[in-house]
Write an enzyme that holds these catalytic residues in place. Structure first.
Site, PDB file in Angstrom:
ATOM      1  CG  PHE A 244       0.816   1.065   7.948  1.00  0.00           C
ATOM      2  CD1 PHE A 244       1.974   0.538   7.395  1.00  0.00           C
ATOM      3  CD2 PHE A 244       0.714   1.114   9.330  1.00  0.00           C
ATOM      4  CE1 PHE A 244       3.008   0.071   8.197  1.00  0.00           C
ATOM      5  CE2 PHE A 244       1.736   0.659  10.143  1.00  0.00           C
ATOM      6  CZ  PHE A 244       2.889   0.143   9.580  1.00  0.00           C
TER       7      PHE A 244
ATOM      8  CB  THR B   2       6.458   3.327  -1.773  1.00  0.00           C
ATOM      9  OG1 THR B   2       7.024   2.486  -2.778  1.00  0.00           O
ATOM     10  CG2 THR B   2       5.816   4.529  -2.475  1.00  0.00           C
ATOM     11  CG  ASP B   3      11.131   1.201  -3.526  1.00  0.00           C
ATOM     12  OD1 ASP B   3       9.920   1.193  -3.843  1.00  0.00           O
ATOM     13  OD2 ASP B   3      11.870   0.202  -3.647  1.00  0.00           O
ATOM     14  CD  GLU B   4       5.928   1.590  -6.741  1.00  0.00           C
ATOM     15  OE1 GLU B   4       5.212   2.302  -7.458  1.00  0.00           O
ATOM     16  OE2 GLU B   4       5.648   0.440  -6.419  1.00  0.00           O
TER      17      GLU B   4
ATOM     18  CE1 TYR C 182       0.865   3.361  -3.599  1.00  0.00           C
ATOM     19  CE2 TYR C 182       2.810   2.678  -4.831  1.00  0.00           C
ATOM     20  CZ  TYR C 182       2.133   2.826  -3.632  1.00  0.00           C
ATOM     21  OH  TYR C 182       2.741   2.443  -2.462  1.00  0.00           O
ATOM     22  CB  SER C 183       4.932   6.183  -7.547  1.00  0.00           C
ATOM     23  OG  SER C 183       4.874   6.296  -8.935  1.00  0.00           O
TER      24      SER C 183
ATOM     25  CE  LYS D 220       2.565   5.897   0.041  1.00  0.00           C
ATOM     26  NZ  LYS D 220       1.777   5.682   1.300  1.00  0.00           N
TER      27      LYS D 220
ATOM     28  N   GLY E 294       4.153   1.979 -18.636  1.00  0.00           N
ATOM     29  CA  GLY E 294       5.042   2.793 -17.799  1.00  0.00           C
ATOM     30  C   GLY E 294       5.809   1.997 -16.761  1.00  0.00           C
TER      31      GLY E 294
HETATM   32  P1  NAD Z   1      -2.896  -2.596   1.322  1.00  0.00           P
HETATM   33  O1  NAD Z   1      -3.557  -2.154   0.061  1.00  0.00           O
HETATM   34  O2  NAD Z   1      -2.722  -4.047   1.580  1.00  0.00           O
HETATM   35  O3  NAD Z   1      -3.704  -2.007   2.581  1.00  0.00           O
HETATM   36  C1  NAD Z   1      -4.188  -0.710   2.610  1.00  0.00           C
HETATM   37  C2  NAD Z   1      -5.182  -0.590   3.777  1.00  0.00           C
HETATM   38  O4  NAD Z   1      -5.622   0.772   3.844  1.00  0.00           O
HETATM   39  C3  NAD Z   1      -6.435  -1.454   3.601  1.00  0.00           C
HETATM   40  O5  NAD Z   1      -6.766  -2.082   4.826  1.00  0.00           O
HETATM   41  C4  NAD Z   1      -7.514  -0.452   3.216  1.00  0.00           C
HETATM   42  O6  NAD Z   1      -8.820  -0.839   3.613  1.00  0.00           O
HETATM   43  C5  NAD Z   1      -7.043   0.788   3.954  1.00  0.00           C
HETATM   44  N1  NAD Z   1      -7.536   2.037   3.353  1.00  0.00           N
HETATM   45  C6  NAD Z   1      -7.525   2.367   2.036  1.00  0.00           C
HETATM   46  N2  NAD Z   1      -8.085   3.587   1.866  1.00  0.00           N
HETATM   47  C7  NAD Z   1      -8.431   4.030   3.112  1.00  0.00           C
HETATM   48  C8  NAD Z   1      -9.024   5.220   3.594  1.00  0.00           C
HETATM   49  N3  NAD Z   1      -9.395   6.215   2.763  1.00  0.00           N
HETATM   50  N4  NAD Z   1      -9.230   5.358   4.916  1.00  0.00           N
HETATM   51  C9  NAD Z   1      -8.868   4.360   5.779  1.00  0.00           C
HETATM   52  N5  NAD Z   1      -8.306   3.208   5.366  1.00  0.00           N
HETATM   53  C10 NAD Z   1      -8.087   3.050   4.051  1.00  0.00           C
HETATM   54  O7  NAD Z   1      -1.511  -1.829   1.360  1.00  0.00           O
HETATM   55  P2  NAD Z   1      -0.095  -2.291   1.947  1.00  0.00           P
HETATM   56  O8  NAD Z   1       0.628  -3.039   0.904  1.00  0.00           O
HETATM   57  O9  NAD Z   1      -0.277  -2.862   3.295  1.00  0.00           O
HETATM   58  O10 NAD Z   1       0.628  -0.859   2.073  1.00  0.00           O
HETATM   59  C11 NAD Z   1       0.555  -0.118   3.274  1.00  0.00           C
HETATM   60  C12 NAD Z   1       1.380   1.139   3.136  1.00  0.00           C
HETATM   61  O11 NAD Z   1       2.725   0.803   2.857  1.00  0.00           O
HETATM   62  C13 NAD Z   1       0.933   2.052   1.996  1.00  0.00           C
HETATM   63  O12 NAD Z   1       1.059   3.382   2.429  1.00  0.00           O
HETATM   64  C14 NAD Z   1       1.924   1.745   0.871  1.00  0.00           C
HETATM   65  O13 NAD Z   1       2.088   2.866   0.034  1.00  0.00           O
HETATM   66  C15 NAD Z   1       3.179   1.459   1.685  1.00  0.00           C
HETATM   67  N6  NAD Z   1       4.171   0.586   1.053  1.00  0.00           N
HETATM   68  C16 NAD Z   1       3.812  -0.652   0.599  1.00  0.00           C
HETATM   69  C17 NAD Z   1       4.775  -1.497   0.066  1.00  0.00           C
HETATM   70  C18 NAD Z   1       4.421  -2.886  -0.417  1.00  0.00           C
HETATM   71  O14 NAD Z   1       5.284  -3.572  -0.947  1.00  0.00           O
HETATM   72  N7  NAD Z   1       3.199  -3.369  -0.226  1.00  0.00           N
HETATM   73  C19 NAD Z   1       6.103  -1.057  -0.019  1.00  0.00           C
HETATM   74  C20 NAD Z   1       6.428   0.217   0.441  1.00  0.00           C
HETATM   75  C21 NAD Z   1       5.463   1.030   0.984  1.00  0.00           C
HETATM   76  O1  TDX Z   2       0.816 -10.699 -12.079  1.00  0.00           O
HETATM   77  C1  TDX Z   2       1.797  -9.953 -12.009  1.00  0.00           C
HETATM   78  N1  TDX Z   2       2.878 -10.194 -12.793  1.00  0.00           N
HETATM   79  C2  TDX Z   2       4.005  -9.417 -12.768  1.00  0.00           C
HETATM   80  O2  TDX Z   2       4.965  -9.681 -13.494  1.00  0.00           O
HETATM   81  C3  TDX Z   2       1.832  -8.812 -11.109  1.00  0.00           C
HETATM   82  C4  TDX Z   2       0.646  -8.512 -10.235  1.00  0.00           C
HETATM   83  C5  TDX Z   2       2.968  -8.038 -11.091  1.00  0.00           C
HETATM   84  N2  TDX Z   2       4.021  -8.326 -11.910  1.00  0.00           N
HETATM   85  C6  TDX Z   2       5.255  -7.500 -11.806  1.00  0.00           C
HETATM   86  C7  TDX Z   2       5.069  -6.009 -11.784  1.00  0.00           C
HETATM   87  C8  TDX Z   2       6.244  -5.543 -10.928  1.00  0.00           C
HETATM   88  O3  TDX Z   2       7.409  -5.420 -11.730  1.00  0.00           O
HETATM   89  O4  TDX Z   2       5.834  -7.827 -10.536  1.00  0.00           O
HETATM   90  C9  TDX Z   2       6.443  -6.666  -9.940  1.00  0.00           C
HETATM   91  C10 TDX Z   2       5.782  -6.420  -8.582  1.00  0.00           C
HETATM   92  O5  TDX Z   2       4.441  -5.999  -8.842  1.00  0.00           O
HETATM   93  P1  TDX Z   2       3.453  -5.525  -7.660  1.00  0.00           P
HETATM   94  O6  TDX Z   2       3.305  -6.620  -6.663  1.00  0.00           O
HETATM   95  O7  TDX Z   2       2.233  -4.971  -8.295  1.00  0.00           O
HETATM   96  O8  TDX Z   2       4.325  -4.403  -6.926  1.00  0.00           O
HETATM   97  P2  TDX Z   2       4.960  -3.008  -7.420  1.00  0.00           P
HETATM   98  O9  TDX Z   2       4.221  -2.441  -8.570  1.00  0.00           O
HETATM   99  O10 TDX Z   2       6.441  -3.221  -7.552  1.00  0.00           O
HETATM  100  O11 TDX Z   2       4.644  -2.106  -6.127  1.00  0.00           O
HETATM  101  C11 TDX Z   2       4.784  -2.658  -4.796  1.00  0.00           C
HETATM  102  O12 TDX Z   2       5.940  -2.201  -4.154  1.00  0.00           O
HETATM  103  C12 TDX Z   2       5.989  -0.843  -3.796  1.00  0.00           C
HETATM  104  C13 TDX Z   2       3.564  -2.324  -3.941  1.00  0.00           C
HETATM  105  O13 TDX Z   2       2.387  -2.793  -4.582  1.00  0.00           O
HETATM  106  C14 TDX Z   2       3.482  -0.853  -3.674  1.00  0.00           C
HETATM  107  O14 TDX Z   2       2.396  -0.572  -2.786  1.00  0.00           O
HETATM  108  C15 TDX Z   2       4.768  -0.410  -3.020  1.00  0.00           C
HETATM  109  O15 TDX Z   2       4.769   0.984  -2.876  1.00  0.00           O
END
Ligand code: NAD
Ligand code: TDX
Length: 333
Positions: free
Chosen positions: A77, A120-122, A146-147, A150, A271
């Site tokens: 993760f 991620t879907d991104e 970011y994407s 990934k 973007g």
């Molecule tokens: P998050 O940012 O909440 O957590 C990331 C964790 O990774 C943190 O605990 C951080 O300390 C740790 N980390 C970062 N760099 C590190 C490193 N170099 N070595 C060890 N640990 C490290 O992220 P999240 O939202 O929980 O996402 C987890 C995974 O799921 C990611 O791979 C993300 O791309 C993927 N993902 C997230 C979402 C979403 O909506 N949040 C959706 C699809 C996929």
């Molecule tokens: O304050 C805000 N206002 C707002 O309108 C923030 C923080 C975001 N947004 C918008 C941007 C996006 O269209 O909301 C949407 C969701 O934003 P984020 O929570 O930053 O998510 P997103 O950029 O869609 O990416 C998330 O989903 C895919 C996760 O952060 C990624 O880790 C994952 O891969």
């Protein structure tokens, strides 16, 4: 089973650890986490005496090799995960998301350990309003740093399967919500703003669409793929939760008993991807997975309750996060 969970102190990883220990008590969990600004030790406090916690970097090849050599499987993760940060400071995304994945793959290869890659879907870019949802064979078209990182990490996994026979699977999930999500992200930011009496902040017009899934449904799907997925296969994870950002803000406002127009439009994200949507047919038909949170409002209400009840968890990050948004140039339009 001995399981290495990288990023287990982050949002999805911490939920995964809690669910795993609750539903599969025979699993021995080792967490590897660097504890960046996004990692939070307190998320794992309730299970601290039931796991091994290693404070370290997934890009540290020696450490990773030692840890992977002691487990049966890895669920990866750990990542830099926030699009907005990748626009201001891309380098940590390359280092963690690409080099970190490389280190884990090399170790999985050396020790012949099962590896599951969380993505991620991104990586598929974005969709027009009428376009069909992403499926497993959609072309990679990442938009943000970011994407892009990934996407690069996914490509490494595919290559290590094909060239070196690594026993890996991949899953690409849509936007998660639920407990323990950092206050920089959209839903927790608006909830904690409202708790503080501050108006929610919508990027641009707020017409972008995200496909929301509860984090527990994501993690249940991860276990399905880990146990029953085909090696080398990508599975898309999504729960038919498409909503535009304005609609989400209005649902949150309604939960707080506030006027539906009680929000601010702020500077848009450069973007900014327009729409994500997942077709999870393969996961549903092949692995029999179904989401339990079929109603977004219920999951959202649970999540709001969690943030109300866990102010100690998010409060230390709130002010610093809001200051970073201002420093990055966010302005009310
Ligand atoms: P998050 O940012 O909440 O957590 C990331 C964790 O990774 C943190 O605990 C951080 O300390 C740790 N980390 C970062 N760099 C590190 C490193 N170099 N070595 C060890 N640990 C490290 O992220 P999240 O939202 O929980 O996402 C987890 C995974 O799921 C990611 O791979 C993300 O791309 C993927 N993902 C997230 C979402 C979403 O909506 N949040 C959706 C699809 C996929
Ligand atoms: O304050 C805000 N206002 C707002 O309108 C923030 C923080 C975001 N947004 C918008 C941007 C996006 O269209 O909301 C949407 C969701 O934003 P984020 O929570 O930053 O998510 P997103 O950029 O869609 O990416 C998330 O989903 C895919 C996760 O952060 C990624 O880790 C994952 O891969």
């Amino acid at each position: 089973m001995r399981l290495l969970v990288t990023g287990g102190a982050g949002f999805i990883g911490a939920n995964f650890v809690h669910q795993t220990l609750a539903e599969r008590p025979g699993t021995h969990v080792v967490v590897l986490d660097k504890l960046t600004y996004a990692g939070n030790r307190t998320s794992l406090e309730p299970v601290a005496d039931r796991i091994d916690f290693v404070h370290g970097d997934v890009a540290d090849a020696d450490l990773v090799d030692r840890l992977v050599g002691g487990v049966d499987a890895v669920v990866h993760f750990a990542a830099e995960s926030h699009n907005d940060n990748s626009l201001t400071q891309p380098w940590p995304f390359l280092q963690t998301n690409i080099i970190g994945t490389y280190a884990l793959l090399q170790a999985a290869r050396r020790h012949d350990v099962r590896y599951h890659h969380i993505s991620t879907d991104e990586v598929y870019g974005d969709l027009d309003a009428a376009a069909p949802a992403f499926s497993e064979d959609a072309p990679y078209q990442p938009s943000s740093p970011y994407s892009a990182t990934k996407a690069a990490s996914d490509m490494l996994v595919r290559a290590w399967v094909r060239s070196f026979g690594v026993r890996a699977t991949l899953s690409n999930c849509s936007n998660n919500y639920g407990p323990y999500q950092h206050v920089e992200k959209f839903i927790p930011r608006q909830i904690t703003n409202l708790i503080d009496g501050v108006r929610p902040r919508l990027y641009g017009a707020g017409h972008q669409v995200r496909d929301w899934i509860h984090v527990e449904d994501h993690n249940r799907a991860v276990w399905s793929v880990l146990e029953h997925g085909r090696i080398g296969q990508t599975y898309l994870i999504g729960a038919n939760g498409e909503l535009d950002n304005k609609a989400v803000v209005r649902l949150i406002l309604a939960e707080f008993g506030r006027d539906p127009d009680d929000f601010d439009h702020v500077t848009d994200r450069p973007g900014h991807d327009q729409r994500y949507a997942i077709d999870a047919t393969l996961l549903r038909t092949e692995l029999g997975w179904e989401p339990r949170y079929s109603d977004f409002r219920t999951g959202l209400a649970d999540t709001i309750r969690w943030y109300r009840e866990h102010e100690n968890w998010w409060r230390p990050q709130k002010e610093i996060t809001e200051r970073a948004y201002v420093a990055a140039g966010e302005q009310v339009l």
